[in-house]
Every structure is written in C-alpha cells, then in structure tokens.
Design an enzyme around this catalytic site. Structure first.
Site, PDB file in Angstrom:
ATOM      1  N   GLU A 205      68.662  55.817   1.796  1.00 26.17           N
ATOM      2  CA  GLU A 205      69.073  54.853   0.677  1.00 26.17           C
ATOM      3  C   GLU A 205      68.577  53.354   1.153  1.00 26.17           C
ATOM      4  O   GLU A 205      68.440  52.725  -0.248  1.00 26.17           O
ATOM      5  CB  GLU A 205      70.638  55.214   0.690  1.00 26.17           C
ATOM      6  CG  GLU A 205      71.271  56.457  -0.027  1.00 26.17           C
ATOM      7  CD  GLU A 205      70.906  57.586   1.344  1.00 26.17           C
ATOM      8  OE1 GLU A 205      71.031  57.185   2.305  1.00 26.17           O
ATOM      9  OE2 GLU A 205      70.773  58.577   0.904  1.00 26.17           O
TER      10      GLU A 205
ATOM     11  N   ASP B  64      65.657  61.840   5.138  1.00 27.86           N
ATOM     12  CA  ASP B  64      67.197  61.747   5.056  1.00 27.86           C
ATOM     13  C   ASP B  64      67.548  60.132   5.210  1.00 27.86           C
ATOM     14  O   ASP B  64      66.690  59.604   5.812  1.00 27.86           O
ATOM     15  CB  ASP B  64      67.933  62.721   6.060  1.00 27.86           C
ATOM     16  CG  ASP B  64      69.398  62.479   5.790  1.00 27.86           C
ATOM     17  OD1 ASP B  64      70.005  62.340   4.734  1.00 27.86           O
ATOM     18  OD2 ASP B  64      70.268  62.844   7.108  1.00 27.86           O
TER      19      ASP B  64
ATOM     20  N   ASP C 188      75.935  64.813   1.072  1.00 25.52           N
ATOM     21  CA  ASP C 188      77.400  65.294   1.873  1.00 25.52           C
ATOM     22  C   ASP C 188      78.433  65.693   1.081  1.00 25.52           C
ATOM     23  O   ASP C 188      79.261  64.910   0.853  1.00 25.52           O
ATOM     24  CB  ASP C 188      77.584  64.313   2.907  1.00 25.52           C
ATOM     25  CG  ASP C 188      76.459  63.952   3.638  1.00 25.52           C
ATOM     26  OD1 ASP C 188      75.444  64.923   4.121  1.00 25.52           O
ATOM     27  OD2 ASP C 188      76.539  62.774   4.664  1.00 25.52           O
TER      28      ASP C 188
HETATM   29  C1  GLC Z   1      73.362  63.047   6.752  1.00 25.71           C
HETATM   30  C2  GLC Z   1      72.724  64.443   6.004  1.00 25.71           C
HETATM   31  C3  GLC Z   1      72.914  65.495   6.387  1.00 25.71           C
HETATM   32  C4  GLC Z   1      72.522  65.677   8.058  1.00 25.71           C
HETATM   33  C5  GLC Z   1      73.280  64.420   8.819  1.00 25.71           C
HETATM   34  C6  GLC Z   1      72.272  64.562  10.141  1.00 25.71           C
HETATM   35  O1  GLC Z   1      74.748  63.027   6.853  1.00 25.71           O
HETATM   36  O2  GLC Z   1      73.366  63.837   4.637  1.00 25.71           O
HETATM   37  O3  GLC Z   1      72.532  66.387   5.640  1.00 25.71           O
HETATM   38  O4  GLC Z   1      72.933  67.185   8.245  1.00 25.71           O
HETATM   39  O5  GLC Z   1      72.615  63.311   8.082  1.00 25.71           O
HETATM   40  O6  GLC Z   1      71.290  64.477   9.959  1.00 25.71           O
END
Ligand code: GLC
Length: 726
Positions: free
Chosen positions: A356, A353, A444
């Site tokens: 980017e 995650d 998100d």
């Molecule tokens: C980011 C991700 C989300 C995750 C969060 C905490 O916002 O997109 O899916 O739960 O980080 O890790």
C-alpha cells in the site's frame, strides 16, 4: 503499459493538450468537454494542469478529441473547489450504482461513502472497511431501462467518493479530469472501460486451478507434506504458496538457511508432483548493511525519500525497512533484475504483499495492526523522485499507485527472467488499470459468516471495476474457521475467479482435510466442480483478456432491465451462462426463464448440505472436461456439454483452448470451438465448428441435455453432428 507505451502516452498528451496545460500548474484553464470515442466524453475543469495529473496511470492511451459533445449528452460534470479540495459532482438521477473497486458493504453502492487511500486494513476494521487496499475511482451506473454509464476520475491523489445524490469525488489534489462512458448496457460499458484502462493478460492455465496457502507452510518438509496430502487424498490442487517464513529473517529475495536451505529442491519436488509454487515478495527492504538488496539499492539511490531528503525508514516484518521508489524507471529496472536469480530457483509465480505500502508505526506492530489503529503507511509528504515518465512529487500523489507501480516492475522482471512463460503476480494493493499487471485478493478478511457473505459483493464490485482476476481468502484469514463455515466457504470459493484458501500465522490448520471427514468430502466435491468447469473458466478468461468482460458477475447482468435483480448479492454469475446460488441463500432474486439446476461432477446439490446450486441459462451450452488432479493433466480430449435449450429450441456455447502457457496463442496458436444445438421435431442436433490453428485432439463429446425434468445423454466424435432423441 510498458515504458514505450507510456512514452507514447506522454507524447500523445502533448499533441492533444496545449503545452502550458500539460506542464504548468499556474495556468488556469476554462472548463472544456468533448468526445474522445463512441459515446465517451472527457470533462476538464478550470485550472486543470497536466503537471499534477499526467501522464495518466489509469488510461493506456492519452485521450484524443474526436468530436464536440452533442446536445443530447446526458451526464455533465460540475467542478468546484472548496476548502482546498477539488470536487467533481455528477447528477445521476435514480440510477443503480456499482463498482467503486474494493469495498465492503452492499453490492448496490447508492448512499455509501468511501475513501480512496490504499490501506492495510486488517479484517477491514479501520473506518469500518470504507478504505481498503486498492483504489478504483470508478462508478458504474445502470438506469431503470438497462442503459448504463461509467464515471472515471482520472486522479491518483487521495480522494473521497460519495454516492449520495449522485456521484461526488472530493480530492486532495488540484482540479482533475473526469471521463464518462454512455452505452446501451452494462457489458458495453465494461468493455469500454477495458478499452480505456487495459485488459488483463491471458493467465497461465495453472493459475485457474485451486491453490493452497497459509502464513506460512514451513519448513520445506511441511510444504512437501501438504502437497503430498492433496495427491493422496485426491483433492485437486495446482499451487502451494510460500508466505514470509521462507525468507531469512523476512529479508526479501533471500531464503532461510534453516527452513528452506534448498529452494531449487523444494520447487523441483512440487513440480514433480504437478504443483506450481508462488513465493512472496514485499516492498520493504531491511535496512541493514551487508544485505545485498539493501546495499545495491543504497548504491543505486533507489529509496523513497523523506521531506528532509533522507532515506525514509519505516517498520515492517523485518524491522526497520527502506522502500523502493517505483516512480523511477532505473529503480524499476533494478527491482526487475532482482527477480532473475530468484525465479531461477524454479519459482512459478510471485505474491507482492504489503504494497500500500504498509508501514507499522512506532508501537508494537501486532497490537496496532490487529486493532486497526494505525494509518499504516508512510508520511504523505515523503518524496518520490519520478523520472523520464513521471514527474517528481509527493507520496500524497503516488500513494494510491505505489502497489500498481510495484507490480508493473515485478511483472517486467518476471517476464525478463522467464520470457517464454506468462507471468503470474498476485498483489494486495492496486489502482484502476492495474489488472494489466496482476491478479488480486481481497486482503485480510476474517473467518466469520459476515466476511464469507461480504466476499461476494466485494469480488463482484472489483470485477465491475475492471479487475476480472480476484477472490477472497477462502475460509477467512483471521481466526479459526469452524468446520461448517469452512465447508460453506469452499462450496462457493471454488467458483471465484481466483480460488485460494489462506489463513493467519498461528491459526489451526485450514487445509480441506483439517476439519474432519465430512468437510473433506465436501471440499473435494467443491474443488472437483471447479476442475470439471475449467474449459468454461479458461474460455471466460480468454474473453476477459480479449474484450474485458468480467468472469464473476452480478445476477442483474442476466437481465439489465429486471429491477428486482439489482440488489442480488448472494447468488452470483460466472460468465453469462451459470448462476451460483449458495446453499445458505434463502430467497435469492433470480432472472426469469427456465434456468436449470445442473450437476457438474455427479453431485446432487438438492441433497447436499453445502454444495451451491449451479443454474444453466436457457440457450447455453457449457463445456466440462474430465476430472484431473491438476492442470498438468488438463485435457479437452473428452468434453461433456451441458445443454439447456431456449424457448425457440436453440442453444450455443464455446470452448477456447491453447497451450495453457507461453505466447504462441498470440500467433493464432489456439482453437475456439463453437457448439450449436437446434431442436428439430423430436430430435436435437448438436454441431461443432472449429476456428484457429492450435492442434488439439477432441475425440469424444458427451452431451447432457437438460430437458423437461430429464437429463438426456448422447455421445459422438468431435466432428460429428450429435443427435439427441427427445
Ligand atoms: C499480510 C497479508 C497476508 C500474509 C501476511 C504475512 O497480512 O495480507 O496474506 O499472510 O501479511 O505475510
């Protein structure tokens, strides 16, 4: 692409292009264009320099000239340079345009404008969602006669994509090359895109099951409780996800002493209950002496540098972080090796995650993130060192492939740790071609009707951009879903290629049972439908990995020539044989012909408040398995065939089976079963043909023939020709 394939690509590039063109930026070249395959052309602008763009990260092989461009070639690229930006324009007439990767907005992309600059875009607020987490500089065009084309800008640098009066790419880079595919229909263009940019690898069967996530399930006892509840309530589920709370202070590759003191035990518990576990790893590494990842990374000089040659430091969840520079092979090796002890705790899959990469600015991160106020990444003039394969360059060049390069390294590490298993990686950020390394979700989103509806064209357009394995956070990430919204979301989310519910830190519980008995019952039905359809899904994923066709499709793919279908974005297709019509969709445009509403698990969608109608194509046979609570109990021993004859009284379908894990299928350890139905007078004969070496029992076949308002049933053994009396 592994390291040796990349090396081959560079070598091939050097054979095809003059050396000066590859490695000097001052060399001005004249426009050139030629064929690089069957109806595939490449266009080079004047001033193209390999130093700025090669080796390509989109393409798996460097294109080679096969012929001149014929006189009849339809689409030409006009190149220009304006205000320091490089522009490529293609006049596409009145074609319908799609693709463009992960975007908000309508399925039909004509008259839209997006930015290709991977952005952590919480609830898609920034720029109204016109730039999201991934970049696909790719447009699919479909003409009125159903013939189709694809346009790919082979460029990682920041660019804008305008789809007004044709297609215009405007890039913050030196002139870049463009590839155009011309084919007789959409499917053929997508197969060619997969040929050029690569296909997804065959996923483990368990990753096609339903998955449960939230930010976060903790401590470990809560994880066990959620898993147990699925089993007690008989709601099928294959995976429980671990978000950042499992870590020690958000430090990647660590476990919280307090909440996850024994990850081996947690994983063993999940396995014992027939679940798999997926754990998150972000790229930001806490800048803290004494923390093993920071210390070894610093010793190995792995961090992205600032313009002043310092380690770049930016804030993410753990506080001040440094970021691995994945443009360098040694850094990738170092990163890949971190997975060995991590996976050894019994972890099944990895969630990459914030890649980017997301970087909070010097404000309170939550305020900035929640309001979509920041650009949320590192400076464009940061430096990447490159290595043997990629040249050293700025973050402006490598930003859009940071996530792509990260998941490539992660995948290699996971495979090295567990060489007998198919790696599963989920990524938020990616670039065209990145389907080779990871599945994706759409980041998100929010618990709103608008986002539920938007998830359909988003996932279809991602699918039309080469990424078959994708889906949204079911229920919506931000906010609290109402019971009604959650049930509706699950009713369609259970059909998406990637099917996972997820919810933000601090939201109310979002498990299928958290919204009362009626919603629980409805979610069970939705997920049961998914599990009974697994033979069909697995066959579609096999097709995606073999020839690159999408799993989720727009309805217009049922009939490329029917212009009334071109904008349909509520109903969607799964493969070529099923159309899913959400309950709330009032007047969807559906293809002509006698598509039949079928029951998957005994439900009757006509009498149900939430369940989508599932339509079976005339001429199709779709295989179902018996219901299981997880893919551990998946079996093709007893198969039910849903049959809908076409106008000439025929139908066919297929079923792919293999071990569901591992790589033996690459040595022909699989079975493809072909089913054929033919009407003869008042009888329909259904016969079966097997191909491949995988031992699999199929002892019983149940036939359900949808015929003139009735469902006619018959059964037989798997080698029998089964006769249905009309
Ligand atoms: C980011 C991700 C989300 C995750 C969060 C905490 O916002 O997109 O899916 O739960 O980080 O890790």
């Amino acid at each position: 692409m592994n390291t040796s394939t990349l090396k081959t690509a560079v070598r091939q590039a050097m054979l095809v292009l003059p050396l000066t063109l590859l490695f000097t930026s001052c060399m001005e070249t004249k426009n050139q264009s030629y064929l690089i395959g069957d109806n595939i052309a490449i266009f080079y602008p004047e001033g193209f320099s390999g130093e700025d763009h090669l080796p390509s990260l989109a393409l798996i092989d460097e294109p080679q000239k096969v012929d001149q461009l014929g006189y009849g070639w339809k689409l030409k690229v006009e190149f220009s340079v304006l205000d320091g930006k490089s522009i490529a324009h293609i006049n596409t007439g009145d074609a319908s345009l799609y693709g463009t990767g992960e975007v908000t907005g309508n399925l039909l992309r004509n008259n839209t404008e997006i930015s290709l600059w991977n952005t952590d875009n919480f609830t898609y607020k920034l720029d109204d969602g016109k730039r999201l987490y991934q970049s696909h500089p790719w447009v699919l065009g479909v003409r009125k006669d159903g013939s189709a084309f694809g346009v790919l800008a082979d460029n990682t640098w920041r660019q804008n994509l305008y789809l007004k009066d044709g297609i215009t790419f405007t890039a913050d880079s030196k002139p870049f090359r463009v590839i155009i595919i011309e084919k007789e229909n959409t499917t053929e263009v997508l197969k060619e895109l997969a040929q050029l940019t690569g296909k997804m690898e065959m996923p483990p069967l368990w990753s096609l099951g339903y998955q449960q996530c939230r930010w976060s399930y903790f401590p470990d006892t809560r994880v066990a409780e959620v898993a147990d509840t699925f089993r007690i309530k008989n709601i099928p589920c294959d995976v429980i996800w671990m978000d950042i709370h499992y870590m020690d202070g958000n430090r990647v590759f660590t476990f919280s002493e307090k909440d996850f003191p024994n990850p081996e035990k947690t994983n063993a518990y999940l396995h014992q209950k027939d679940f798999k576990s997926i754990w998150m790893i972000d790229p930001g590494v806490k800048k803290e002496k004494g923390y093993h990842v920071y210390d070894s990374g610093t010793k190995n000089k792995v961090w992205v540098q600032t313009a002043d040659d310092e380690d770049f430091v930016g804030r993410v969840w753990p506080g001040d972080c440094v970021f691995p520079d994945f443009t360098n092979e040694e850094v990738n090796q170092w990163w890949a090796n971190l997975y060995k002890p991590f996976m050894a705790t019994g972890i099944d899959g990895v969630w990459n995650d914030m890649n980017e990469p997301a970087v909070f600015e010097n404000t309170e991160e939550n305020e900035a993130v929640m309001n979509g106020l920041t650009d949320m990444t590192m400076p464009s003039d940061n430096k990447h060192r490159g290595g043997e394969l990629l040249p050293a360059s700025s973050h402006l060049r490598y930003h859009n492939v940071y996530g792509y390069l990260m998941v490539k390294a992660s995948r290699e590490g996971i495979l090295k740790a567990n060489p007998e298993k198919r790696p599963f990686v989920l990524t938020r950020s990616n670039y065209i071609g990145g389907q080779r390394y990871a599945a994706t979700w759409t980041g998100d989103n929010a618990s709103t009707w608008a986002h539920l509806k938007m998830s359909i064209p988003m996932s279809i357009n991602l699918s039309l951009s080469g990424q078959p394995f994708n889906g949204p956070d079911i229920g919506g990430f931000e906010g609290n879903a109402t019971p009604n919204l959650f049930a509706h979301w699950m009713a369609i989310g259970a059909f998406f290629p990637f099917s996972r519910a997820h919810s933000i830190n601090g939201s109310k519980p979002h498990e299928p049972w958290a919204f009362g008995k009626k919603v629980e019952e409805s979610c069970r039905t939705s997920i049961n439908r998914r599990y009974r359809l697994l033979p069909y899904y697995y066959t579609l994923f096999q097709e995606a990995s073999a020839i690159g066709t999408p799993v989720m499709r727009p309805v217009f793919m049922a009939d490329d020539k029917d212009l009334s279908l071109r904008k349909e974005q509520e109903a969607f297709m799964i493969g070529s044989d099923l159309i899913i019509v959400p309950k709330w969709s009032k007047n969807p445009h559906l293809p002509k012909g006698d598509w039949k509403i079928v029951s998957i698990d005994g439900e009757n969608s006509a009498d149900d408040k939430y369940q989508a109608d599932v339509l079976l194509r005339p001429g199709a046979i779709v295989p179902l398995c018996n219901l299981a609570q997880s893919t551990v109990d998946y079996s093709t021993d007893e198969i039910t065939l849903l049959v809908n004859l076409d106008e000439s009284g025929k139908a066919k379908g297929k079923l792919y089976t293999d071990a569901g894990e591992g790589f033996a299928y690459k040595n022909k350890e699989y079975t493809m079963v072909h089913y054929k139905a033919i009407a003869n007078g008042n009888k329909v004969n259904i016969s079966t043909k097997f191909e491949g070496n995988y031992f699999n029992t199929q002892s019983k076949i149940n036939v359900k023939l949808y015929y003139k308002g009735e469902v006619i049933e018959a059964t037989g053994g798997y080698t029998d020709t089964i006769t249905v009396n009309l």
